[in-house]
Design a protein around this motif. Structure first.
Motif, PDB file in Angstrom:
ATOM      1  N   MET A 110       0.834  -1.199   0.000  1.00  0.00           N
ATOM      2  CA  MET A 110       0.000   0.000   0.000  1.00  0.00           C
ATOM      3  C   MET A 110       0.868   1.248   0.000  1.00  0.00           C
ATOM      4  N   ILE A 111       0.254   2.351  -0.424  1.00  0.00           N
ATOM      5  CA  ILE A 111       0.897   3.660  -0.346  1.00  0.00           C
ATOM      6  C   ILE A 111      -0.041   4.592   0.409  1.00  0.00           C
ATOM      7  N   ALA A 112       0.536   5.502   1.183  1.00  0.00           N
ATOM      8  CA  ALA A 112      -0.270   6.463   1.952  1.00  0.00           C
ATOM      9  C   ALA A 112       0.507   7.760   2.090  1.00  0.00           C
ATOM     10  N   SER A 113      -0.238   8.858   2.176  1.00  0.00           N
ATOM     11  CA  SER A 113       0.385  10.148   2.459  1.00  0.00           C
ATOM     12  C   SER A 113       0.855  10.176   3.904  1.00  0.00           C
ATOM     13  N   VAL A 114       1.602  11.218   4.269  1.00  0.00           N
ATOM     14  CA  VAL A 114       2.093  11.289   5.647  1.00  0.00           C
ATOM     15  C   VAL A 114       0.948  11.464   6.645  1.00  0.00           C
ATOM     16  N   ASP A 115      -0.214  11.962   6.183  1.00  0.00           N
ATOM     17  CA  ASP A 115      -1.354  12.056   7.089  1.00  0.00           C
ATOM     18  C   ASP A 115      -2.336  10.909   6.901  1.00  0.00           C
ATOM     19  N   GLY A 116      -1.894   9.836   6.229  1.00  0.00           N
ATOM     20  CA  GLY A 116      -2.647   8.592   6.223  1.00  0.00           C
ATOM     21  C   GLY A 116      -3.598   8.372   5.076  1.00  0.00           C
ATOM     22  N   ALA A 117      -3.696   9.302   4.127  1.00  0.00           N
ATOM     23  CA  ALA A 117      -4.618   9.130   3.002  1.00  0.00           C
ATOM     24  C   ALA A 117      -4.056   8.125   2.003  1.00  0.00           C
ATOM     25  N   ILE A 118      -4.905   7.230   1.506  1.00  0.00           N
ATOM     26  CA  ILE A 118      -4.441   6.238   0.532  1.00  0.00           C
ATOM     27  C   ILE A 118      -4.813   6.605  -0.895  1.00  0.00           C
ATOM     28  N   PRO A 123      -1.605   9.446  -7.934  1.00  0.00           N
ATOM     29  CA  PRO A 123      -0.965  10.735  -7.661  1.00  0.00           C
ATOM     30  C   PRO A 123      -0.083  10.761  -6.412  1.00  0.00           C
ATOM     31  N   LEU A 124      -0.226   9.780  -5.535  1.00  0.00           N
ATOM     32  CA  LEU A 124       0.623   9.720  -4.351  1.00  0.00           C
ATOM     33  C   LEU A 124       2.013   9.180  -4.672  1.00  0.00           C
ATOM     34  N   GLY A 125       2.141   8.482  -5.780  1.00  0.00           N
ATOM     35  CA  GLY A 125       3.352   7.723  -6.066  1.00  0.00           C
ATOM     36  C   GLY A 125       4.437   8.536  -6.725  1.00  0.00           C
ATOM     37  N   GLY A 126       5.545   7.854  -6.983  1.00  0.00           N
ATOM     38  CA  GLY A 126       6.698   8.427  -7.656  1.00  0.00           C
ATOM     39  C   GLY A 126       7.502   7.326  -8.304  1.00  0.00           C
ATOM     40  N   ALA A 127       8.685   7.679  -8.779  1.00  0.00           N
ATOM     41  CA  ALA A 127       9.507   6.719  -9.517  1.00  0.00           C
ATOM     42  C   ALA A 127       9.876   5.509  -8.668  1.00  0.00           C
ATOM     43  N   MET A 136       0.873  15.884   2.092  1.00  0.00           N
ATOM     44  CA  MET A 136      -0.263  15.915   3.008  1.00  0.00           C
ATOM     45  C   MET A 136      -1.521  16.057   2.169  1.00  0.00           C
ATOM     46  N   ALA A 137      -2.506  15.220   2.425  1.00  0.00           N
ATOM     47  CA  ALA A 137      -3.676  15.150   1.565  1.00  0.00           C
ATOM     48  C   ALA A 137      -4.905  15.816   2.167  1.00  0.00           C
ATOM     49  N   GLY A 138      -5.122  15.667   3.461  1.00  0.00           N
ATOM     50  CA  GLY A 138      -6.342  16.160   4.062  1.00  0.00           C
ATOM     51  C   GLY A 138      -7.561  15.447   3.505  1.00  0.00           C
ATOM     52  N   GLY A 139      -8.725  16.058   3.645  1.00  0.00           N
ATOM     53  CA  GLY A 139      -9.931  15.458   3.091  1.00  0.00           C
ATOM     54  C   GLY A 139     -10.364  14.229   3.856  1.00  0.00           C
ATOM     55  N   ASP A 140     -11.212  13.434   3.191  1.00  0.00           N
ATOM     56  CA  ASP A 140     -11.787  12.273   3.852  1.00  0.00           C
ATOM     57  C   ASP A 140     -11.348  10.955   3.216  1.00  0.00           C
ATOM     58  N   ARG A 142      -7.994   5.139   5.049  1.00  0.00           N
ATOM     59  CA  ARG A 142      -6.702   4.638   5.500  1.00  0.00           C
ATOM     60  C   ARG A 142      -6.478   3.256   4.888  1.00  0.00           C
ATOM     61  N   ILE A 143      -5.335   2.641   5.187  1.00  0.00           N
ATOM     62  CA  ILE A 143      -5.040   1.355   4.558  1.00  0.00           C
ATOM     63  C   ILE A 143      -5.965   0.253   5.058  1.00  0.00           C
ATOM     64  N   LEU A 144      -6.547   0.423   6.252  1.00  0.00           N
ATOM     65  CA  LEU A 144      -7.559  -0.497   6.757  1.00  0.00           C
ATOM     66  C   LEU A 144      -8.860   0.266   6.952  1.00  0.00           C
ATOM     67  N   SER A 145      -9.972  -0.351   6.592  1.00  0.00           N
ATOM     68  CA  SER A 145     -11.273   0.283   6.755  1.00  0.00           C
ATOM     69  C   SER A 145     -12.251  -0.722   7.346  1.00  0.00           C
TER      70      SER A 145
END
Length: 237
Positions: free
Chosen positions: A23-31, A39-43, A177-181, A184-187
């Motif tokens: 999984m990938i997540a932003s530093v504030d936990g958004a997946i 858009p969270l990813g990179g090379a 940092m993504a914010g919003g709703d 997370r990696i588990l729901s």
């Protein structure tokens, strides 16, 4: 960072295929950003994604993630988990796959949908009303798959965690940092217990952190030292 070296140490499990969750997540936990993970990813994340798939015998993914992320054919069996068996069976995932996909569903799924799915995929019925993931994994093992890579979504991830089936979590932490709703990696409901994970390796590249963690109860070896980053460039995740 060479992902084929860092991630070559595969987890193991007794009596079933070993399962990695990527999984990938932003530093504030958004997946997700804008509803998708790309858009969270990179090379570096793309290289990890590709390497993990190269080590897997099968890729486990929920039907909702298949739809949201626009999954296409894979070089190993794509195992799609769905209670309803409501799938786009005319999509390239099913019609152009070099390896026949697997649909994991339940006995309660409408018979006509299961029969239609069986025309383009191997249908595995595991459970009555809810998918029995331990049964499904054991059946994948009987079919010769020793290493399964799970790619979400978060509801499936939580079900795997609740059943104590995650042998390794491969988590990319994106430096945004993504914010919003966004989820997370588990729901889902809280886990009955909070399993403790221990790091196996920690790498950094271009601000991204690449973590490998395994349940303390099943970790047989001490954590490997962190590896320094090295420059690289490939396409996005």
């Amino acid at each position: 960072m060479d992902p084929h070296e860092v991630y070559a140490d595969l987890p193991t499990a007794d009596g079933r295929p070993a399962l990695r969750l990527n999984m990938i997540a932003s530093v504030d936990g958004a997946i997700t950003l804008g509803g998708v993970s790309g858009p969270l990813g990179g090379a570096g994340d793309h290289r990890v994604f590709t390497a993990l798939r190269s080590f897997a015998d099968a890729i486990l993914v929920a039907a909702g993630t298949v739809r949201a992320e626009g999954y296409g054919p894979a070089s190993v069996p794509l195992v799609v988990v769905t209670r309803s068996c409501r799938l786009d069976l005319d999509a390239p995932l099913f019609t152009a796959a070099p390896v026949r996909p697997v649909v994991v569903t339940v006995a309660a799924a409408p018979r006509e949908r299961r029969e239609r799915a069986a025309e383009v995929a191997d249908v595995l019925v595991a459970g009555g009303e809810d998918v029995d993931l331990p049964v499904a994994l054991c059946e994948l093992g009987r079919r010769g798959h020793a290493s399964v890579l799970a790619e979400g979504g978060p509801t499936l991830n939580a079900q795997l965690a609740r059943a104590d089936l995650i042998d390794e979590l491969c988590l990319t932490v994106s430096p945004v940092m993504a914010g919003g709703d966004a989820g997370r990696i588990l729901s889902g409901p809280p886990l009955p217990r909070a399993p403790r994970l221990a790091p196996v390796s920690v790498c950094e590249e271009d601000g991204f952190l690449f973590l490998r963690l395994r349940p303390v109860s099943r970790r047989a070896t001490p954590p490997a030292p962190s590896r320094p980053a090295s420059p690289a460039s490939v396409g996005p995740r």
